[in-house]
Design a protein around this motif. Structure first.
Motif, PDB file in Angstrom:
ATOM      1  N   LEU A  71       0.834  -1.204   0.000  1.00  0.00           N
ATOM      2  CA  LEU A  71       0.000   0.000   0.000  1.00  0.00           C
ATOM      3  C   LEU A  71       0.870   1.256   0.000  1.00  0.00           C
ATOM      4  CD1 LEU A  71      -2.765   1.355   0.110  1.00  0.00           C
ATOM      5  CD2 LEU A  71      -2.684   1.166   2.608  1.00  0.00           C
ATOM      6  N   GLY A  72       1.944   1.236   0.781  1.00  0.00           N
ATOM      7  CA  GLY A  72       2.859   2.375   0.807  1.00  0.00           C
ATOM      8  C   GLY A  72       3.488   2.621  -0.550  1.00  0.00           C
ATOM      9  N   ILE A  73       3.898   1.547  -1.226  1.00  0.00           N
ATOM     10  CA  ILE A  73       4.516   1.665  -2.553  1.00  0.00           C
ATOM     11  C   ILE A  73       3.517   2.221  -3.566  1.00  0.00           C
ATOM     12  CG2 ILE A  73       5.435   0.322  -4.501  1.00  0.00           C
ATOM     13  CD1 ILE A  73       6.705  -1.542  -2.411  1.00  0.00           C
ATOM     14  N   VAL A  74       2.293   1.731  -3.514  1.00  0.00           N
ATOM     15  CA  VAL A  74       1.259   2.181  -4.450  1.00  0.00           C
ATOM     16  C   VAL A  74       0.952   3.671  -4.259  1.00  0.00           C
ATOM     17  CG1 VAL A  74      -1.218   2.011  -4.948  1.00  0.00           C
ATOM     18  CG2 VAL A  74       0.181  -0.053  -4.846  1.00  0.00           C
ATOM     19  N   MET A  75       0.819   4.109  -3.025  1.00  0.00           N
ATOM     20  CA  MET A  75       0.496   5.514  -2.763  1.00  0.00           C
ATOM     21  C   MET A  75       1.685   6.413  -3.088  1.00  0.00           C
ATOM     22  SD  MET A  75      -1.951   5.307   0.616  1.00  0.00           S
ATOM     23  CE  MET A  75      -2.713   6.896   0.300  1.00  0.00           C
ATOM     24  N   TRP A  76       2.888   5.946  -2.776  1.00  0.00           N
ATOM     25  CA  TRP A  76       4.086   6.713  -3.134  1.00  0.00           C
ATOM     26  C   TRP A  76       4.224   6.783  -4.655  1.00  0.00           C
ATOM     27  CZ3 TRP A  76       7.460  10.106  -1.456  1.00  0.00           C
ATOM     28  CH2 TRP A  76       8.625  10.306  -2.189  1.00  0.00           C
ATOM     29  N   GLY A  77       3.921   5.676  -5.333  1.00  0.00           N
ATOM     30  CA  GLY A  77       3.999   5.659  -6.786  1.00  0.00           C
ATOM     31  C   GLY A  77       3.078   6.687  -7.415  1.00  0.00           C
ATOM     32  N   PHE A  78       1.872   6.837  -6.853  1.00  0.00           N
ATOM     33  CA  PHE A  78       0.953   7.856  -7.351  1.00  0.00           C
ATOM     34  C   PHE A  78       1.534   9.249  -7.140  1.00  0.00           C
ATOM     35  CE2 PHE A  78      -1.994  11.117  -5.834  1.00  0.00           C
ATOM     36  CZ  PHE A  78      -2.615  11.433  -7.038  1.00  0.00           C
ATOM     37  N   PHE A  79       2.071   9.501  -5.956  1.00  0.00           N
ATOM     38  CA  PHE A  79       2.608  10.822  -5.644  1.00  0.00           C
ATOM     39  C   PHE A  79       3.729  11.201  -6.611  1.00  0.00           C
ATOM     40  CE2 PHE A  79       5.744  13.466  -3.367  1.00  0.00           C
ATOM     41  CZ  PHE A  79       4.952  14.573  -3.095  1.00  0.00           C
ATOM     42  N   GLN A 217       0.354   6.615   6.492  1.00  0.00           N
ATOM     43  CA  GLN A 217       0.103   5.933   7.755  1.00  0.00           C
ATOM     44  C   GLN A 217      -1.382   5.876   8.084  1.00  0.00           C
ATOM     45  OE1 GLN A 217       3.085   4.297   8.007  1.00  0.00           O
ATOM     46  NE2 GLN A 217       2.831   4.502  10.226  1.00  0.00           N
ATOM     47  N   ASP A 218      -2.100   6.957   7.811  1.00  0.00           N
ATOM     48  CA  ASP A 218      -3.549   6.963   8.041  1.00  0.00           C
ATOM     49  C   ASP A 218      -4.243   5.953   7.132  1.00  0.00           C
ATOM     50  OD1 ASP A 218      -3.290   8.860   9.960  1.00  0.00           O
ATOM     51  OD2 ASP A 218      -4.285  10.482   8.881  1.00  0.00           O
ATOM     52  N   ALA A 219      -3.800   5.866   5.881  1.00  0.00           N
ATOM     53  CA  ALA A 219      -4.394   4.917   4.937  1.00  0.00           C
ATOM     54  C   ALA A 219      -4.146   3.480   5.400  1.00  0.00           C
ATOM     55  CB  ALA A 219      -3.821   5.136   3.538  1.00  0.00           C
ATOM     56  N   ARG A 220      -2.949   3.205   5.880  1.00  0.00           N
ATOM     57  CA  ARG A 220      -2.626   1.873   6.394  1.00  0.00           C
ATOM     58  C   ARG A 220      -3.488   1.546   7.605  1.00  0.00           C
ATOM     59  NH1 ARG A 220       3.963   2.646   5.925  1.00  0.00           N
ATOM     60  NH2 ARG A 220       4.247   1.544   3.936  1.00  0.00           N
ATOM     61  N   HIS A 226      -5.079  -1.456  12.649  1.00  0.00           N
ATOM     62  CA  HIS A 226      -5.199  -0.390  13.635  1.00  0.00           C
ATOM     63  C   HIS A 226      -3.998  -0.334  14.575  1.00  0.00           C
ATOM     64  CE1 HIS A 226      -9.843   0.207  13.292  1.00  0.00           C
ATOM     65  NE2 HIS A 226      -9.198   0.522  12.212  1.00  0.00           N
ATOM     66  N   GLN A 227      -3.022  -1.190  14.334  1.00  0.00           N
ATOM     67  CA  GLN A 227      -1.775  -1.131  15.087  1.00  0.00           C
ATOM     68  C   GLN A 227      -0.806  -0.127  14.464  1.00  0.00           C
ATOM     69  OE1 GLN A 227      -0.219  -5.107  15.319  1.00  0.00           O
ATOM     70  NE2 GLN A 227      -1.860  -5.848  16.647  1.00  0.00           N
ATOM     71  N   THR A 228      -1.164   0.397  13.309  1.00  0.00           N
ATOM     72  CA  THR A 228      -0.313   1.363  12.611  1.00  0.00           C
ATOM     73  C   THR A 228      -0.187   2.649  13.411  1.00  0.00           C
ATOM     74  OG1 THR A 228      -1.038   0.466  10.471  1.00  0.00           O
ATOM     75  CG2 THR A 228       0.020   2.630  10.455  1.00  0.00           C
ATOM     76  N   THR A 229       1.030   3.166  13.499  1.00  0.00           N
ATOM     77  CA  THR A 229       1.278   4.431  14.197  1.00  0.00           C
ATOM     78  C   THR A 229       0.861   5.594  13.310  1.00  0.00           C
ATOM     79  OG1 THR A 229       3.189   3.443  15.314  1.00  0.00           O
ATOM     80  CG2 THR A 229       3.020   5.848  15.339  1.00  0.00           C
ATOM     81  N   THR A 230      -0.016   6.439  13.826  1.00  0.00           N
ATOM     82  CA  THR A 230      -0.495   7.601  13.069  1.00  0.00           C
ATOM     83  C   THR A 230      -0.324   8.869  13.896  1.00  0.00           C
ATOM     84  OG1 THR A 230      -2.770   7.471  13.905  1.00  0.00           O
ATOM     85  CG2 THR A 230      -2.228   6.129  11.960  1.00  0.00           C
TER      86      THR A 230
END
Length: 270
Positions: A71-79, A217-220, A226-230
């Motif tokens: 998910l991080g790679i996909v969102m970074w790829g869009f940016f 981080q919010d998207a994750r 919900h263990q993701t740090t935001t």
């Protein structure tokens, strides 16, 4: 620049045609064509997964980390795609700008919307990986569109600014490439933020206040775990939590004004 004009029929038709043209030209002459919009992030994911997850053990003990990484790679790829395509958009349409009078921001919008289409396609792949990985969908997943909208506004603001600067200063492309390289490692894409927290909590908070990190981080958190740090669950001060949003708001206002003031000179500078 009056964004409301984009809803006029003439501008809406022009925007639609430019989006279709941008999307078609992107993979013209390619054997695999549109499949590259899926293959590129998957290939990058495969490389980073083997190197950082399998060998360096990043994300060890974190549930569903492969999906979190994807998910991080996909969102970074869009940016990166939206800002780079947006940066080149005005230069690339120089012949049209010199011949036809129309709102120039439509060109930037079309290039970023084309990147947004790719993002939506890739998110479908993320959802497939989630199902395979056994991720349980939660009600917070309904908030994901807000994360995407926020990321789009951020990318659009930077695209407006870079495209206007690019008309005068062609070196902008090289500067932005370096900035992107630095941002890639400054944002927790390939490494979990918990790794930074273990070393330096202040550094972790600074990283989280970067709008790109906050969005990812919010998207994750909303989609995967919900263990993701935001920002919301790691930084207690409500005013400090607003910093990423204030940065995006200030950036879109400044970029819009700068683009509007310079757009009248695009034709003569191209």
């Amino acid at each position: 620049m009056n964004i409301a004009n984009v809803f006029n029929r003439k501008n809406r038709i022009l925007l639609k045609e430019l989006v279709i043209t941008d999307f078609k030209l992107r993979y013209q002459g390619s054997v695999l064509g549109y499949l590259w919009s899926l293959l590129k992030p998957l290939m990058l994911f495969a490389i980073l997964y083997v190197v950082f997850v399998k060998f360096l053990r990043f994300g060890e003990g974190i549930e569903h980390y492969p999906v979190i990484l994807l998910l991080g790679i996909v969102m970074w790829g869009f940016f990166t795609e939206a800002t780079i395509q947006g940066m080149h958009s005005i230069i690339g349409r120089g012949d049209v700008i010199r011949k036809i009078s129309f709102p120039k921001y439509i060109i930037v919008l079309s290039s970023t919307i084309s990147a947004l289409i790719n993002l939506l396609i890739n998110l479908a792949v993320v959802i497939i990986f989630m199902i395979i990985n056994g991720v349980h969908f939660q009600a917070s997943a309904l908030l994901l569109p807000l994360n995407i909208i926020e990321l789009y506004i951020l990318a659009l603001a930077i695209a407006f600014l870079l495209s206007a600067l690019m008309v005068k200063y062609r070196d902008v492309v090289h500067v932005w490439e370096v900035v992107l390289q630095g941002l890639f490692y400054a944002v927790p894409i390939i490494y979990p933020l918990s790794l930074v927290v273990g070393f330096n909590e202040t550094a972790a908070k600074i990283i989280l206040l970067n709008p790109i990190a906050q969005i990812i981080q919010d998207a994750r958190y909303n989609l995967i775990s919900h263990q993701t740090t935001t920002v919301g669950n790691y930084i207690n001060d409500p005013l400090t939590q607003l910093i990423p949003y204030v940065i995006i708001l200030a950036l879109i206002i400044f970029a819009s004004i700068y683009f509007k003031n310079n757009s009248r000179y695009f034709a003569e500078n191209l």
